[in-house]
Design a protein around this motif. Structure first.
Motif, PDB file in Angstrom:
ATOM      1  N   MET A  53       0.755  -1.197   0.102  1.00  0.00           N
ATOM      2  CA  MET A  53      -0.076   0.083  -0.157  1.00  0.00           C
ATOM      3  C   MET A  53       0.888   1.337  -0.001  1.00  0.00           C
ATOM      4  O   MET A  53       1.830   1.478   0.977  1.00  0.00           O
ATOM      5  CB  MET A  53      -0.925  -0.056   1.256  1.00  0.00           C
ATOM      6  CG  MET A  53      -1.828   1.202   1.420  1.00  0.00           C
ATOM      7  SD  MET A  53      -3.268   0.981   0.507  1.00  0.00           S
ATOM      8  CE  MET A  53      -4.349  -0.111   1.540  1.00  0.00           C
ATOM      9  N   ASP A  54       0.676   2.179  -0.878  1.00  0.00           N
ATOM     10  CA  ASP A  54       1.384   3.579  -0.871  1.00  0.00           C
ATOM     11  C   ASP A  54       0.284   4.321   0.072  1.00  0.00           C
ATOM     12  O   ASP A  54      -0.889   3.898   0.404  1.00  0.00           O
ATOM     13  CB  ASP A  54       1.083   4.067  -2.330  1.00  0.00           C
ATOM     14  CG  ASP A  54       1.648   5.334  -2.713  1.00  0.00           C
ATOM     15  OD1 ASP A  54       2.775   5.725  -1.715  1.00  0.00           O
ATOM     16  OD2 ASP A  54       1.289   6.271  -3.252  1.00  0.00           O
ATOM     17  N   VAL A  55       0.939   5.337   0.482  1.00  0.00           N
ATOM     18  CA  VAL A  55       0.351   6.310   1.495  1.00  0.00           C
ATOM     19  C   VAL A  55      -0.416   7.292   0.764  1.00  0.00           C
ATOM     20  O   VAL A  55      -1.468   7.831   0.870  1.00  0.00           O
ATOM     21  CB  VAL A  55       1.212   6.685   2.646  1.00  0.00           C
ATOM     22  CG1 VAL A  55       0.498   7.757   3.510  1.00  0.00           C
ATOM     23  CG2 VAL A  55       1.669   5.488   3.534  1.00  0.00           C
ATOM     24  N   VAL A  56       0.785   8.341   0.340  1.00  0.00           N
ATOM     25  CA  VAL A  56       0.248   9.211  -0.438  1.00  0.00           C
ATOM     26  C   VAL A  56      -0.585   9.218  -1.898  1.00  0.00           C
ATOM     27  O   VAL A  56      -0.024   8.968  -2.887  1.00  0.00           O
ATOM     28  CB  VAL A  56       1.502  10.317  -0.730  1.00  0.00           C
ATOM     29  CG1 VAL A  56       0.892  11.784  -1.391  1.00  0.00           C
ATOM     30  CG2 VAL A  56       2.168  10.695   0.436  1.00  0.00           C
ATOM     31  N   PRO A  58      -4.477  10.600  -3.882  1.00  0.00           N
ATOM     32  CA  PRO A  58      -5.534  11.299  -3.789  1.00  0.00           C
ATOM     33  C   PRO A  58      -6.887  10.608  -3.200  1.00  0.00           C
ATOM     34  O   PRO A  58      -7.158   9.600  -3.268  1.00  0.00           O
ATOM     35  CB  PRO A  58      -5.891  11.745  -5.230  1.00  0.00           C
ATOM     36  CG  PRO A  58      -5.258  10.849  -5.975  1.00  0.00           C
ATOM     37  CD  PRO A  58      -4.182  10.295  -5.311  1.00  0.00           C
ATOM     38  N   GLY A  59      -7.829  11.334  -2.667  1.00  0.00           N
ATOM     39  CA  GLY A  59      -9.058  10.794  -1.913  1.00  0.00           C
ATOM     40  C   GLY A  59      -8.605   9.870  -0.746  1.00  0.00           C
ATOM     41  O   GLY A  59      -7.927  10.645   0.053  1.00  0.00           O
ATOM     42  N   MET A  60      -9.106   8.575  -0.619  1.00  0.00           N
ATOM     43  CA  MET A  60      -8.704   7.939   0.480  1.00  0.00           C
ATOM     44  C   MET A  60      -7.151   7.596   0.494  1.00  0.00           C
ATOM     45  O   MET A  60      -6.877   7.050  -0.350  1.00  0.00           O
ATOM     46  CB  MET A  60      -9.369   6.729   0.628  1.00  0.00           C
ATOM     47  CG  MET A  60      -9.190   5.834   1.870  1.00  0.00           C
ATOM     48  SD  MET A  60      -9.784   4.107   1.976  1.00  0.00           S
ATOM     49  CE  MET A  60     -11.649   4.759   2.592  1.00  0.00           C
ATOM     50  N   ASN A  61      -6.341   8.077   1.481  1.00  0.00           N
ATOM     51  CA  ASN A  61      -5.002   7.892   1.608  1.00  0.00           C
ATOM     52  C   ASN A  61      -4.816   6.551   2.133  1.00  0.00           C
ATOM     53  O   ASN A  61      -5.720   5.833   2.543  1.00  0.00           O
ATOM     54  CB  ASN A  61      -4.093   8.963   2.106  1.00  0.00           C
ATOM     55  CG  ASN A  61      -4.311   8.999   3.883  1.00  0.00           C
ATOM     56  OD1 ASN A  61      -4.436   7.790   4.383  1.00  0.00           O
ATOM     57  ND2 ASN A  61      -4.547  10.161   4.222  1.00  0.00           N
ATOM     58  N   GLY A  62      -3.489   5.999   1.921  1.00  0.00           N
ATOM     59  CA  GLY A  62      -3.293   4.831   2.281  1.00  0.00           C
ATOM     60  C   GLY A  62      -3.254   4.370   4.062  1.00  0.00           C
ATOM     61  O   GLY A  62      -3.642   3.194   4.079  1.00  0.00           O
ATOM     62  N   TYR A  63      -3.055   5.340   4.668  1.00  0.00           N
ATOM     63  CA  TYR A  63      -3.416   5.160   6.080  1.00  0.00           C
ATOM     64  C   TYR A  63      -4.912   4.846   6.364  1.00  0.00           C
ATOM     65  O   TYR A  63      -5.107   4.017   7.173  1.00  0.00           O
ATOM     66  CB  TYR A  63      -2.905   6.567   6.919  1.00  0.00           C
ATOM     67  CG  TYR A  63      -1.385   6.782   6.856  1.00  0.00           C
ATOM     68  CD1 TYR A  63      -0.443   5.740   7.264  1.00  0.00           C
ATOM     69  CD2 TYR A  63      -1.001   8.074   6.950  1.00  0.00           C
ATOM     70  CE1 TYR A  63       0.853   6.207   7.306  1.00  0.00           C
ATOM     71  CE2 TYR A  63       0.236   8.417   7.156  1.00  0.00           C
ATOM     72  CZ  TYR A  63       1.397   7.331   7.125  1.00  0.00           C
ATOM     73  OH  TYR A  63       2.540   7.879   7.339  1.00  0.00           O
ATOM     74  N   GLN A  64      -5.626   5.637   5.688  1.00  0.00           N
ATOM     75  CA  GLN A  64      -7.001   5.341   5.813  1.00  0.00           C
ATOM     76  C   GLN A  64      -7.481   4.054   5.386  1.00  0.00           C
ATOM     77  O   GLN A  64      -8.229   3.710   6.073  1.00  0.00           O
ATOM     78  CB  GLN A  64      -7.933   6.533   5.165  1.00  0.00           C
ATOM     79  CG  GLN A  64      -7.716   7.870   5.835  1.00  0.00           C
ATOM     80  CD  GLN A  64      -8.147   8.918   4.903  1.00  0.00           C
ATOM     81  OE1 GLN A  64      -8.024   9.077   3.624  1.00  0.00           O
ATOM     82  NE2 GLN A  64      -8.767  10.116   5.504  1.00  0.00           N
ATOM     83  N   ALA A  65      -7.219   3.857   4.160  1.00  0.00           N
ATOM     84  CA  ALA A  65      -7.237   2.548   3.565  1.00  0.00           C
ATOM     85  C   ALA A  65      -6.683   1.247   4.377  1.00  0.00           C
ATOM     86  O   ALA A  65      -7.399   0.218   4.701  1.00  0.00           O
ATOM     87  CB  ALA A  65      -6.716   2.504   2.262  1.00  0.00           C
ATOM     88  N   THR A  66      -5.404   1.470   4.859  1.00  0.00           N
ATOM     89  CA  THR A  66      -4.920   0.261   5.785  1.00  0.00           C
ATOM     90  C   THR A  66      -5.788   0.152   7.099  1.00  0.00           C
ATOM     91  O   THR A  66      -6.213  -0.926   7.369  1.00  0.00           O
ATOM     92  CB  THR A  66      -3.433   0.808   6.165  1.00  0.00           C
ATOM     93  OG1 THR A  66      -2.751   0.801   5.007  1.00  0.00           O
ATOM     94  CG2 THR A  66      -3.109  -0.157   7.417  1.00  0.00           C
ATOM     95  N   LEU A  82       3.203  -1.104   4.124  1.00  0.00           N
ATOM     96  CA  LEU A  82       3.008   0.285   3.452  1.00  0.00           C
ATOM     97  C   LEU A  82       4.544   0.407   2.747  1.00  0.00           C
ATOM     98  O   LEU A  82       5.657   0.240   3.205  1.00  0.00           O
ATOM     99  CB  LEU A  82       3.015   1.364   4.771  1.00  0.00           C
ATOM    100  CG  LEU A  82       1.421   0.984   5.436  1.00  0.00           C
ATOM    101  CD1 LEU A  82       1.416   2.319   6.514  1.00  0.00           C
ATOM    102  CD2 LEU A  82       0.582   1.590   4.248  1.00  0.00           C
ATOM    103  N   CYS A  83       4.275   0.914   1.612  1.00  0.00           N
ATOM    104  CA  CYS A  83       5.764   1.287   0.645  1.00  0.00           C
ATOM    105  C   CYS A  83       5.211   2.842   0.197  1.00  0.00           C
ATOM    106  O   CYS A  83       4.336   2.998  -0.565  1.00  0.00           O
ATOM    107  CB  CYS A  83       5.589   0.444  -0.660  1.00  0.00           C
ATOM    108  SG  CYS A  83       5.838  -1.144  -0.044  1.00  0.00           S
ATOM    109  N   THR A  84       5.962   3.556   0.880  1.00  0.00           N
ATOM    110  CA  THR A  84       5.570   5.169   0.943  1.00  0.00           C
ATOM    111  C   THR A  84       6.996   5.859   0.670  1.00  0.00           C
ATOM    112  O   THR A  84       8.046   5.631   1.312  1.00  0.00           O
ATOM    113  CB  THR A  84       4.760   5.608   1.974  1.00  0.00           C
ATOM    114  OG1 THR A  84       4.516   6.916   1.825  1.00  0.00           O
ATOM    115  CG2 THR A  84       5.478   5.295   3.304  1.00  0.00           C
TER     116      THR A  84
END
Length: 121
Positions: A53-56, A58-66, A82-84
């Motif tokens: 999962m990338d973090v940055v 648009p919309g739902m970021n990777g933190y929110q998705a995780t 997480l790969c960011t």
């Protein structure tokens, strides 16, 4: 549980392709998503063995998705790495608190990534 199917989530087509090629060469089946929203949906429908999962985004970021994936009944057992590009220690701590199993900073070292995947599966 051996890892066979990996969901790669990144809004960058270049990053998605690079990871897809690396993982395919190693024998993994690769699914892709270009947003946090797609990641949440694909995690429920496709049930991958692992999510990168990338973090940055648009919309739902990777933190929110995780956080969403790791707390949902049907997807909470799917490990997430997480790969960011966000490399601060506070970013890593926050990512792990959202439910990530590991946190790698871009550019991701391919050998380290593959070693992490093998360690999980």
């Amino acid at each position: 549980m051996p890892i066979s199917t990996i969901l790669v989530v990144d809004d960058s087509p270049t990053e998605r392709l690079a990871l897809q090629e690396l993982l395919s060469r190693e024998g993994y089946q690769v699914l892709t998503a270009e947003s946090g929203e797609q990641a949440v949906e694909r995690s429920k429908t496709d049930k991958p063995d692992l999510i990168l999962m990338d973090v940055v985004m648009p919309g739902m970021n990777g933190y929110q998705a995780t956080r969403t994936i790791s707390r949902h009944e049907s997807t909470r057992k799917i490990p997430i790495i997480l790969c960011t590009s966000k490399g601060q220690e506070t970013d890593k701590i926050w990512g792990m608190r959202q439910g990530a199993l590991a946190y790698l900073v871009k550019p991701v070292d391919h050998d380290e990534l593959l070693a992490r995947i093998r360690a999980i599966g």
